[in-house]
Structure formats: C-alpha cells, structure tokens
Design a protein around this motif. Structure first.
Motif: not given
Length: 198
Positions: A12-15, A59-68
């Motif tokens: 996900a981070k890579s994308l 709602g996913d904290k990991r995704v929020k951080e990833m997209l910040a």
C-alpha cells in the motif's frame, strides 16, 4: 503481516509513493495505474480499484499516516443521468447488433478515452446484470427485439452442425480402426500359427 484491503502495508505504501511521485511529475492517474500494474504484475483495473478503495479508508490510522501530505484525492465522477444512460446503452446495443463486441463499442463511444470507456463498460454491465428489462425495452425501441434470441439460435445451429460433422468423422474413424484391428488380429493369429508349425 497486516493487510490493508488485501495489500500488505508495504505494498500500500509503495503504491501511494509511486502515485504521489508520478502526480508531482504531472503524470495522469490512468498512466500511473498502467505503469504500476506493469511494474508489479497486477492488472491495471485492480491497481485503480485498490487506489480508490485506499483513499476511502479514512477510518484507518495507518492509511491516514500513509496519505498525510501526499495531496492525493479521488477525482469526483458524476453519475450518468437516465437519459444519458439510455443513449449510451442504445448505441452499444446498435453496434452489438452489427457484430461489434461490447468492448469495441464502448471504445468507439469513448473515442479513445480510457476512463470514459471504463465508465461506459461498467454502466452497460451493471444494467445488463441488474436491469435486464431495461435492455429489452431499449432493444425493442431500437428495433432489435429478439436479436439476442436469433443470435443464440444461429450459434446453436452452428454448434449442432459442428457436432454432427465431428460425430460423422468419429464414426468413419471408428469404422477404419475397427477394420484395422480386425486385420491386425487376423495377421497376429496367422503369425502364431506359423510359429507353432515351424
């Protein structure tokens, strides 16, 4: 391994990094999806769908951080009106009645615009699956009622003809093999008899 909508967190981070970098360079999302798909061996549509699903994971904290700070967003898609939908479906049905595939018909309609082509194709498939009566009504309006039945009958007739040809060919082959087996059996019996008498 923690997954986010089917991808590992690293995938996900890579994308996200790939798309963010490409957008900074002015590349289109469609092109980025195609490039990422080629790089990872995934289907372009799968990459696109995952990207949009990821953006909706608010709602996913990991995704929020990833997209910040990435400034990534989903482009808003305006739904087709009922009139637009009928117009699109009529055109696809008319082209289909001339032997054009649905994929080619939507490509023709979209005039090469991949995103629009996909929207047309999805709309057609959605209506075929969920509103077959609407398709039947539009076929009647276009003078194509029964077109699918006629095409199905023609295909069935062609299949039956092929089956009959194959069956006939197999019968001939069976006769030939039966004759050959009989001849070989007779020759074998003769050889045995000669061996015994020698």
């Amino acid at each position: 391994m923690n997954k986010i909508n089917g991808y590992t967190e690293e995938e996900a981070k890579s994308l996200v990094e790939f798309v963010a970098g490409g957008r900074r360079e002015g590349k289109t999302l469609s092109g980025l999806f195609a490039s990422y798909a080629q790089k990872t061996g995934r289907a372009k549509g799968s990459v696109r769908n995952y990207y949009y699903a990821l953006l909706r994971c608010t709602g996913d904290k990991r995704v929020k951080e990833m997209l910040a700070g990435k400034n990534l967003k989903a482009e808003k898609i305006l739904p087709f009106s009922e009139e637009e939908t009928d117009k699109i479906l009529r055109e696809i049905l008319l082209q289909k009645s001339k032997g054009v595939s649905v994929r080619r018909a939507v490509l023709n309609l979209a005039k090469g615009d991949d995103k629009l082509m996909l929207r047309y194709q999805n709309k057609y498939r959605n209506v075929v699956g969920k509103q077959p009566e609407r398709i039947e009504r539009l076929m009647r309006e276009c003078g194509l009622a029964g077109g699918d039945d006629a095409a199905r009958r023609r295909i069935e007739e062609e299949i039956n003809e092929l089956y009959d040809k194959l069956a006939s060919s197999l019968k001939e082959e069976n006769k030939r093999l039966t004759t050959l087996i009989k001849r070989l059996t007779d020759e074998n019996a003769l050889l045995r008899l000669q061996l015994r008498n020698s």
